[in-house]
Each structure stands twice: as C-alpha cells, then as structure tokens.
Scaffold this motif. Structure first.
Motif, PDB file in Angstrom:
ATOM      1  N   ARG A 250       1.428  -0.973   0.266  1.00 11.89           N
ATOM      2  CA  ARG A 250      -0.233   0.340  -0.247  1.00 11.89           C
ATOM      3  C   ARG A 250       1.037   1.535   0.139  1.00 11.89           C
ATOM      4  O   ARG A 250       0.586   2.217  -0.772  1.00 11.89           O
ATOM      5  CB  ARG A 250      -1.204  -0.131   0.999  1.00 11.89           C
ATOM      6  CG  ARG A 250      -1.749   1.259   0.739  1.00 11.89           C
ATOM      7  CD  ARG A 250      -2.651   1.419   2.422  1.00 11.89           C
ATOM      8  NE  ARG A 250      -2.023   1.069   3.445  1.00 11.89           N
ATOM      9  CZ  ARG A 250      -1.558   2.154   3.753  1.00 11.89           C
ATOM     10  NH1 ARG A 250      -2.580   2.854   4.146  1.00 11.89           N
ATOM     11  NH2 ARG A 250      -1.293   2.268   5.320  1.00 11.89           N
ATOM     12  N   HIS A 251       1.924   1.173   0.913  1.00 15.22           N
ATOM     13  CA  HIS A 251       3.043   2.582   0.866  1.00 15.22           C
ATOM     14  C   HIS A 251       3.409   1.879  -0.102  1.00 15.22           C
ATOM     15  O   HIS A 251       3.615   4.033  -0.783  1.00 15.22           O
ATOM     16  CB  HIS A 251       4.294   2.396   2.419  1.00 15.22           C
ATOM     17  CG  HIS A 251       3.710   2.878   3.030  1.00 15.22           C
ATOM     18  ND1 HIS A 251       2.435   3.473   3.679  1.00 15.22           N
ATOM     19  CD2 HIS A 251       3.611   1.763   4.435  1.00 15.22           C
ATOM     20  CE1 HIS A 251       2.431   3.774   4.939  1.00 15.22           C
ATOM     21  NE2 HIS A 251       2.840   2.500   5.813  1.00 15.22           N
ATOM     22  N   GLU A 253       2.049   1.344  -2.995  1.00 14.61           N
ATOM     23  CA  GLU A 253       1.460   1.870  -4.490  1.00 14.61           C
ATOM     24  C   GLU A 253       0.612   3.986  -4.016  1.00 14.61           C
ATOM     25  O   GLU A 253       1.202   4.243  -4.907  1.00 14.61           O
ATOM     26  CB  GLU A 253       0.294   1.133  -4.400  1.00 14.61           C
ATOM     27  CG  GLU A 253       0.237  -0.290  -4.628  1.00 14.61           C
ATOM     28  CD  GLU A 253      -1.016  -1.055  -4.380  1.00 14.61           C
ATOM     29  OE1 GLU A 253      -1.631  -0.169  -3.498  1.00 14.61           O
ATOM     30  OE2 GLU A 253      -1.131  -1.988  -5.197  1.00 14.61           O
ATOM     31  N   GLN A 254       1.710   4.356  -2.679  1.00 14.02           N
ATOM     32  CA  GLN A 254       1.180   5.460  -2.405  1.00 14.02           C
ATOM     33  C   GLN A 254       2.307   6.728  -2.828  1.00 14.02           C
ATOM     34  O   GLN A 254       1.779   7.174  -3.834  1.00 14.02           O
ATOM     35  CB  GLN A 254       0.719   5.665  -1.181  1.00 14.02           C
ATOM     36  CG  GLN A 254      -0.267   5.331  -0.862  1.00 14.02           C
ATOM     37  CD  GLN A 254      -1.070   5.427   0.973  1.00 14.02           C
ATOM     38  OE1 GLN A 254       0.272   5.876   1.305  1.00 14.02           O
ATOM     39  NE2 GLN A 254      -1.684   4.738   1.483  1.00 14.02           N
ATOM     40  N   ILE A 257       1.936   5.987  -7.052  1.00 18.11           N
ATOM     41  CA  ILE A 257       1.072   7.453  -7.526  1.00 18.11           C
ATOM     42  C   ILE A 257       1.451   8.564  -7.429  1.00 18.11           C
ATOM     43  O   ILE A 257       1.046  10.536  -7.909  1.00 18.11           O
ATOM     44  CB  ILE A 257      -0.830   7.576  -6.744  1.00 18.11           C
ATOM     45  CG1 ILE A 257      -1.163   5.889  -6.874  1.00 18.11           C
ATOM     46  CG2 ILE A 257      -1.306   8.276  -6.713  1.00 18.11           C
ATOM     47  CD1 ILE A 257      -2.622   5.839  -6.266  1.00 18.11           C
ATOM     48  N   ALA A 258       2.101   9.218  -6.238  1.00 22.37           N
ATOM     49  CA  ALA A 258       2.382  10.287  -5.531  1.00 22.37           C
ATOM     50  C   ALA A 258       3.236  10.790  -6.859  1.00 22.37           C
ATOM     51  O   ALA A 258       3.443  12.332  -7.155  1.00 22.37           O
ATOM     52  CB  ALA A 258       3.171  10.717  -4.273  1.00 22.37           C
TER      53      ALA A 258
END
Length: 508
Positions: A250-251, A253-254, A257-258
């Motif tokens: 999840r981190h 992927e974040q 995305i960032a």
C-alpha cells in the motif's frame, strides 16, 4: 527511489527487530517451561487439563456402569451389603472427580492456575483411589479362596480404565490406581500361597504396565499439542507477514501514485520554460536578429540549446517510463510498415552518425508485410536502439540496422555496433532503469539509462521479445522481435457474411 544507504539502514533495522523478537520469544518460552507443570509451556498445561477434564466427564457414566457390574458380579461371593456399599462409595468419589472437572470446564482460561487445579484434581483422584482400594476388604467379609480371583479381575479392570481416562495428567493416574494396587497386592501377600504370590506379582506388573502405557499416551498427547501450537504460531506469523506485505504494498502504491502525480504536474511546469529556452537559444545560435559581436555568445547559445534538448528528452523518457509502469501507456494500433519507419529513423540519425564518422548500414528483408502496432512506439524503439548504438560506437565505427523476418514467422529489428561491448556482469544493470555500464559510462555521451528499459516495456506491450547480446571489445547487438500474430499476413482472412434475405433472393 530511496538511496541504497537508506535501504541498508531499513534492512538492518528490520533484522534488529527480528533478532530482538526472537530473543524475547526464547526468554518467554524458557520462563513458561519453568512455571509449567508439564515442563513445556504454560498453555500446554491448560490443554492437557482440559483434555483430562473432558475425558473424566465423558467417561463418568461408563465408569459408573463398570463399577456397578463389578459389584453385581462380586455379590455372588461377598455379601450384597458390602458390594453395594463399595459401589456407592466408589461412585460417590467418582462424582466428586466429575464435579471438579466440571468446575474446571466452567472456569475462565484467563485466570487459569496450573498448580491450583493440579492439586484439586490429584486430591479428588486420591479420594477415588482410596474408595477403590476398599476392594481389598473382600477377603475379610468373605472366604478368601472364593473372592481372590474376582478381586484380582476387578483390580486389573479398574487400573486399565483409570489409566486410559487420566493419561493426560500423570499424577492423577498414579493416585487413582496406586492405592487399590497396593492394598490388594499386600492383601494377597498376607494370604500367602504360590497362587496368591503370583497374583500379587501380576497386579504389581499390571500397575507398572498401565502406568507406562499412560505415560506413552501422555507423551503422544503432549507432542500433538506441541505440533498444533507450532502450526498455529506459523499461521499467525504468516498472517502477520501478509499484513506487513499488504501494508508495504500500500505504501509503495501510494509512493508510485505520488511519483506519477509529481511527474504529471512537473511535466507542464518544466516543458513550458524549456520550450522557451530552446526556442530563444536557437534564435541566438542562428543569429536571426543579427550577428554577435563576441563569438563566444554563439557558442554559449549552442550549449544552452543542446542542454535544453537533452533535458527535454530526459523529461519525455521519464514520462514515458512512468506511464508504462502505471499502465497508462496506450497503444494506438494500426497497420504499419517497419521498413518505412526504420528508413525514416535512419535518415534522422544519419547526421549524428556522419558527425562521428560512423558508417550506417541499413538492410531489409524481401516482401515484408505490414504489422499491427503503434507507429509512434515502434519509432521510439528504433530511435532508442540506434541512438544507443551511435552513442557507444567510437569514431569511424559501424552500426548496422536490419529489418527481417524472425524464425517463428514474426518480424525483428536488429541494431548491431562494433563499440566497446558490455561485460557479462553488467548486462542486467544496463537493462534496469537508470542503469549504465562502467565502460559505456566512460565512453558515451551523457544519458539517463532509460532507453533500453523503455524499449523492453514497449515490446512487452506488443507481446514481443527483446534480446541483448554483447561481448567485451566486440560490440553489441540488440534485437526487438514482434510476434507472428501481429504480422498482417498471419491474420485469418475476413469472410463476408450474407444476410438471410439475400440468400432467399438468390435461391428464388
């Protein structure tokens, strides 16, 4: 991408946490073994006593039935009053054992005290064993020669039943069987005679055998509980690892995305001033508004223009790679000719090749059909491969561009040079994002190391294959192969279907 030092620090911290966790686990297990009545772990005591209580409660009625049957059989040789009194006393003591077991079952596991419950169970079993030991009084109230065989059989049945029912609590097994064994054996020895001595020896051997059997059953039960605990622990660790993996993903992927949002935002912010810098520097370099009085100004304008072009190409490559990794690189597919695209790319790169004195050779196969693909993406593949080849080939070298059929019926693009080559240990680095080989880094022009990774990913989007072959000091060959399914002559012919009205009209 975080620096390697930060990654190493994270790894060391993770290893430190794992080592600390393992040490804490070892200390906890040692402490539990010291406080456990079974000599293993505290939770094993609860499981063993839980099984003991369940076995005692479940076997209560069968045990009471056995006692009644033994009393009825004994009444043929001993007074009925004595057999009934013995049966009532044994069943009452058995009821005490069952009540203690039921109270344990209703207790809260969080408040479990191994020493307290072990003492309670042993006390109840001792009472039960003493009640069974009154069986030895049969020789007092009846003729010993008549009741000895019956008493002997009743002792063996009692020992066997209790050993099986209490095997998960060895002390309870001992206290429920030892009193009756001791009293009956002593009674037989006091009666004297070869037969009685033999029966006494058999009773003692039976006690030893069933205690050994109960101990074996206890060890097997303890091993089963241990294996179950290990399995539960592994499942728990796997679940924790899965949660950690999900959290890390999840981190990541974040972060991805960032990164994509940053690149998308900065692309406009960077391209707008870059286009102005490139345009104005080209005006200054070309002296469109008049000659420079200082010659260095023209040279500086050329440097500014070249640097701006390089920075713009780098931004475009970063955006392309980011879109591909994010799955947002869309192919606009159509029927295209690789030969035509390759010829255009050759003409574009010819000036760069001539500037370094590099011979550029272009070779094509005969009667190559069109393929189904994205013209812009294929053009980028060829330009990246040729640009790398010219960049890494020394002056007066040779670069060969070949478009031909592949062995499986597809089409391939081959770019071969006679540059310095790539060491075997650096090929994987060269194919990674931002990766550059040591020799190439020393001899080539400035670059970001994104050309080949972008080619790889574009070929993946076309279901194709990318291969790199290199030998130190003998040059490099890269081959991009498109599959046979994308070659237009490999497609199934399109048949035109006629509707029913036309068919009926033709039939009429």
């Amino acid at each position: 991408m975080p620096p390697r030092s930060a990654i190493d620090a994270d790894v060391r911290a993770l290893m430190g946490r794992d080592g600390k966790r393992a040490a804490q686990k070892t200390v906890l297990e040692a402490r539990q073994r010291l406080t456990s009545s079974s000599g293993t772990r505290a939770e094993f005591d609860f499981e063993l006593m839980h099984d003991y209580a369940a076995a005692r409660r479940g076997a209560a009625l069968p045990m009471a039935a056995i006692v009644c049957i033994l009393a009825i059989v004994a009444s043929f040789w001993v007074p009925v009053v004595f057999s009934a009194f013995w049966a009532a006393l044994v069943i009452s003591s058995l009821l005490v054992v069952v009540l203690v077991a039921r109270r344990f079952a209703r207790s809260e596991p969080a408040k479990f005290n191994a020493a307290k419950w072990t003492t309670s169970f042993i006390a109840a079993e001792t009472l039960y064993g003493i009640a069974l030991s009154l069986l030895a009084l049969c020789t007092v109230v009846a003729n010993p020669s008549d009741v000895v065989p019956v008493m002997f059989a009743m002792v063996l049945v009692s020992i066997a039943a209790n050993a099986v029912a209490t095997h998960t609590l060895p002390h309870a097994t001992l206290m429920s069987t030892l009193p009756v064994t001791a009293t009956v054996a002593i009674n037989l020895l006091l009666l004297g005679g070869t037969v009685n001595y033999t029966l006494a020896a058999v009773v003692i051997c039976g006690e030893i055998f069933f205690l050994f059997l109960a101990r074996q059953l206890y060890s097997s039960e303890l091993e089963t509980i241990s294996h179950q605990s290990e399995k539960d622990s592994l499942i728990s660790e796997l679940e924790e690892a899965r949660h950690m993996s999900d959290e890390a993903r999840r981190h990541a992927e974040q972060a991805n995305i960032a990164k994509s949002q940053f690149l998308a935002t900065m692309s406009h912010e960077l391209r707008t001033p870059l286009n102005a810098i490139i345009g104005f520097s080209e005006v200054l370099k070309s002296e469109l508004l008049g000659p420079h009085h200082v010659p260095q100004y023209k040279e500086y304008a050329g440097d500014i223009h070249a640097s701006g072009q390089h920075l713009l190409n780098l931004i475009n490559e970063l955006l392309d790679l980011s879109r591909i990794e994010a799955g947002k690189y869309e192919l606009h597919e159509e029927a295209v000719s690789i030969i035509d695209i390759a010829d255009d790319c050759r003409r574009m790169m010819e000036l760069r090749a001539k500037a370094k004195g590099i011979e550029l050779v272009f070779s094509t196969g005969d009667n190559l059909p069109k393929i189904w693909g994205d013209e812009r993406a294929i053009r980028q593949v060829i330009l990246n491969l040729m640009s790398n080849a010219i960049k890494f080939t020394p002056q007066h070298g040779k670069v060969t561009l070949v478009v031909a059929r592949s062995g499986d019926g597809g089409q391939l693009i081959s770019v071969k040079d006679n540059g310095p080559g790539i060491p075997d240990g650096e090929i994987e680095t060269v194919l990674s994002s931002f990766g550059q080989g040591s020799l190439a880094h020393k001899t080539a022009e400035q670059g970001a190391g994104l050309g080949l990774p972008i080619v790889q990913k574009i070929m993946d989007l076309h279901q194709g294959r990318f291969d790199l072959f290199s030998k130190l000091r003998f040059g490099t060959e890269v081959i991009a192969t498109f599959p046979r399914a994308r070659v237009m002559d490999a497609l199934a012919p399109v048949t035109e279907r006629r509707n029913k009205l036309e068919i009926y009209s033709a039939a009429g």
